[in-house]
Enzyme design. Structure first.
Site: not given
Ligand code: BES
Ligand code: ZN
Ligand code: MG
Length: 505
Positions: A273, A278, A285, A296, A355, A359
Site C-alpha cells: 500500500k 491519508d 479524518k 500510510d 477513507d 483497498r
Molecule cells: N490508513 C488507514 C488505516 C490506519 C489506521 C493505518 C491507523 C494506521 C493506523 C486506512 O486508510 C483507513 O483510514 N481505514 C479506515 C477504514 C474504515 C473507513 C472502513 C479505518 O480503519 O478506520
Molecule cells: Zn484511509
C-alpha cells in the site's frame, strides 16, 4: 558503524566499552565474569552484590576499570533464564549495548558473541541477530533537525567488535554479520522513507526511491507507470483515490530476477500500500488521527527495503514488487462518497467512505500483480484501524487463502522476530460488502471485524493465486520506544520477514 569479528581473549582487547553478560540461573555460563573479576581484583563481584545484579533480563551494570584491564569500562547485562533465551534477545542485547555505548560516549565497543554455546543456536544466526540489533539501534533519523541541532553532541559509535573464543566459527559468524548487515540496511531504508514527511515523500519521490535500486548488476529492473499509463490499464480505483490531490499518482513495478538457477523459476509478487498521505479524503479524518498518516505508505516502503536486500542476498526466486503511489486528499476534484468506480479487472465498487481508500488502490495493484502470473502473492498494507483494535499495536494481522503459505509466513516471522497473528478470512462476512447498486462496496458498515471485511474485499482481486495479506497498521510505526532496536517512528516491519520467507521458498 563498522561491525568486526575477532578471535581474541577477554583481557587482550583495548576498547572504550567491554560488554559481557550473565544468565540468571547458570553460573557455568559465566566464566568470562570470573576472568574479569580476577583481573579487577574482586571488584566486579562486589559491585554486582551491592547493586543487586542477578542477571535478570534488562538488568545492566556499568563501571570503570581504572586501567586494571585494557577496556576503559565494562557493562554487564542480564540475560534472564537459560530456557527463555532466544535470538530476539540477542537483537535486544546488541541494541542495548549500542545505547550504553552512546550514553557512555564510547567510540568503540567489544562484545562476546552470545548464544553460540547453547544448543540449537548456530554461530551464523547469533552473529546475524547481534548485528541486526546493533545496526537498527545505532541509526538516527536526523535529516529534519535544524541548524541549531549539533550532531557533534551525539556520540558516534565507530566500531562494534564481536569477539569469538573459537576461531573455527569465524567463517559462519562472518556470514551472519554480512546477512544481518544487509537486512538492517533494507529495514533502515524502509524506516527513513516512512519517517520522511509526506510533503517530501510524494508519489513521485516513492517512484524515484524505487528507481534508485535498479542498478546494473543488481538483477533489479524498475518500470514506472505515469497517470496516463495507469489510465490506459484501467486502474480507475487507484486513480479515483488520487483525484483530489495535486501530486499525480505513479505506479511502480520492480522486478528482481536471479541470474542463475533452475529452468523454471518460481516467482513471488509483493504488493505494498502506497498512500503517501491519508487525510481520509472527503470522509476527512479527525485532526488527531491524521497526525501520523504519513505512514500510510509503509507497505510500499517495505517493498523498497526488501528490494534493497535482494540485490545482495540474491535469492533463487523471481520477485515482483508492485505499488500504486497516491495521495488521498479532499478537494473540488476529489472522489466522493456515493461514487461508483470500475477497477482494472472490471469489478464495480460503490465508494461509501473515501477513507477506505487503501483497498481501492490495492484492488488495482493486485489485479496488475496477478497479470504477472506469480506462484505466490503477498500484500503489505497499513489497511485498517480495526486490525490495531483486534491485535494491538505490536502485532500484524495475517489473512490468507492458503494454509501452507500462511504457515510459511508465520514461520518466517518467528525467525525474523516480527510479531504476526492469523485472522480468519471468513467468507460469510463477505455478505457485508455486497452493494445494492454495484458489485461490492468499500465499507462493511459498522458491525465489527473490519480487518476481515477489508481482506475479503481484497480477495475479490486475487483469483485462485495463493495469497496472503498482512495488515501492518499497528506495527509499522511506534512511539513507545520499548526496545532499543525499534526507536520512535517507523519500524520497517516486513522487510526481514519477507527476506526470510524468500530464502527457502
Ligand atoms: N490508513 C488507514 C488505516 C490506519 C489506521 C493505518 C491507523 C494506521 C493506523 C486506512 O486508510 C483507513 O483510514 N481505514 C479506515 C477504514 C474504515 C473507513 C472502513 C479505518 O480503519 O478506520
Ligand atoms: Zn484511509
Ligand atoms: Mg502503530
Amino acid at each position: 558503524m563498522q561491525i568486526k569479528l575477532e578471535k581474541a581473549g577477554l583481557l587482550d582487547f583495548g576498547c572504550d566499552l567491554l560488554v559481557v553478560y550473565s544468565f540468571e540461573d547458570s553460573d557455568g555460563q559465566n566464566n568470562e565474569i570470573g576472568v574479569l573479576d580476577a583481573a579487577l581484583e574482586g571488584a566486579m563481584n562486589k559491585l554486582m552484590r551491592q547493586s543487586g545484579f542477578k542477571g535478570q533480563t534488562g538488568q545492566v551494570l556499568v563501571f570503570p576499570t581504572f586501567g586494571k584491564i585494557k577496556a576503559r569500562q565494562v557493562a554487564i547485562m542480564g540475560l534472564g533464564k537459560v530456557k527463555d533465551f532466544n535470538t530476539d534477545l540477542i537483537r535486544k542485547i546488541g541494541g542495548r549495548a549500542v545505547q550504553i555505548a552512546e550514553t557512555q560516549r564510547a567510540k568503540n565497543l567489544t562484545i562476546f558473541l552470545l548464544g553460540v554455546n547453547l544448543e540449537g543456536f548456530s554461530p551464523q544466526l547469533c552473529a546475524q541477530a547481534l548485528t541486526e540489533g546493533a545496526l537498527l539501534a545505532a541509526h538516527k533519523f536526523h535529516l529534519y533537525k535544524g541548524r541549531k541541532h549539533n550532531s557533534r553532541d551525539i556520540n558516534k559509535l565507530e566500531a562494534f567488535t564481536i569477539l569469538l573464543k573459537d576461531g573455527r566459527i569465524l567463517k559462519t559468524a562472518q556470514n551472519g554479520v554480512e546477512r544481518g548487515g544487509v537486512l538492517a540496511e533494507g529495514v533502515l531504508l524502509a524506516r527513513d522513507l516512512v519517517n520522511a514527511p509526506s510533503s517530501d515523500m510524494t508519489p513521485h519521490q516513492m517512484a524515484a526511491e524505487a528507481k534508485k535500486l535498479a542498478l546494473r548488476g543488481s538483477g533489479i529492473t524498475c518500470k514506472l507507470l505515469d497517470q496516463n499509463a495507469m489510465h490506459r490499464l484501467g486502474m480507475n480505483a487507484a486513480l479515483a483515490v488520487a483525484r483530489g490531490a495535486t501530486h499525480p499518482p505513479v505506479g511502480v513495478h520492480l522486478v528482481y530476477r536471479p541470474t542463475s538457477g533452475a529452468k523454471r523459476q518460481k516467482s513471488v509478487a509483493i504488493v505494498g500500500k502506497a498512500v503517501t498521505f491519508d487525510s481520509g479524503g472527503l470522509s476527512l479524518k479527525p485532526a488527531k488521527s491524521m497526525e501520523t498518516m504519513k505512514i500510510d505508505m509503509a507497505g510500499a516502503a517495505s517493498v523498497i527495503g526488501l528490494f534493497k536486500t535482494l540485490a545482495a542476498l540474491k535469492p533463487k526466486v523471481a520477485v515482483h514488487g508492485i505499488f500504486l503511489a497516491v495521495e488521498n486528499m479532499p478537494s473540488g476534484s476529489a472522489y466522493r462518497p456515493g461514487d461508483v468506480v470500475k477497477t482494472m479487472d472490471g469489478t464495480t465498487v460503490e465508494v461509501l467512505n473515501t477513507d477506505a481508500e487503501g483497498r481501492l488502490t490495492l484492488a488495482d495493484s493486485l489485479t496488475y500483480a496477478i497479470k504477472q502470473k506469480p506462484d505466490v502473492l503477498i500484500d503489505l498494507a497499513t489497511l485498517t484501524g480495526a486490525c490495531v483494535t483486534a491485535l494491538g499495536e505490536d502485532i500484524a494481522g495475517l489473512l490468507a487463502n492458503d494454509d501452507a503459505l500462511s504457515d510459511k509466513i508465520l514461520n518466517a516471522a518467528k525467525l525474523s522476530g516480527e510479531e504476526l497473528w492469523r485472522l480468519p478470512l471468513r467468507s460469510v462476512y463477505g455478505e457485508q460488502i455486497k452493494s445494492k447498486i454495484a458489485d461490492i462496496k468499500n465499507i462493511a458498515g459498522g458491525s465489527g471485524g473490519g480487518a476481515i471485511t477489508a481482506a475479503l474485499f481484497l480477495q475479490n482481486f486475487v483469483g485462485n493465486t495463493p495469497w496472503a495479506h498482512l495488515d501492518i497498521a499497528g506495527p509499522s510505526y511506534t512511539e513507545k520506544e520499548t526496545r532499543p532496536d525499534l526507536p520512535f517512528g517507523a519500524s520497517g516491519y516486513g522487510v526481514r520477514l519477507l527476506a526470510e520467507f524468500l530464502k527457502d521458498i
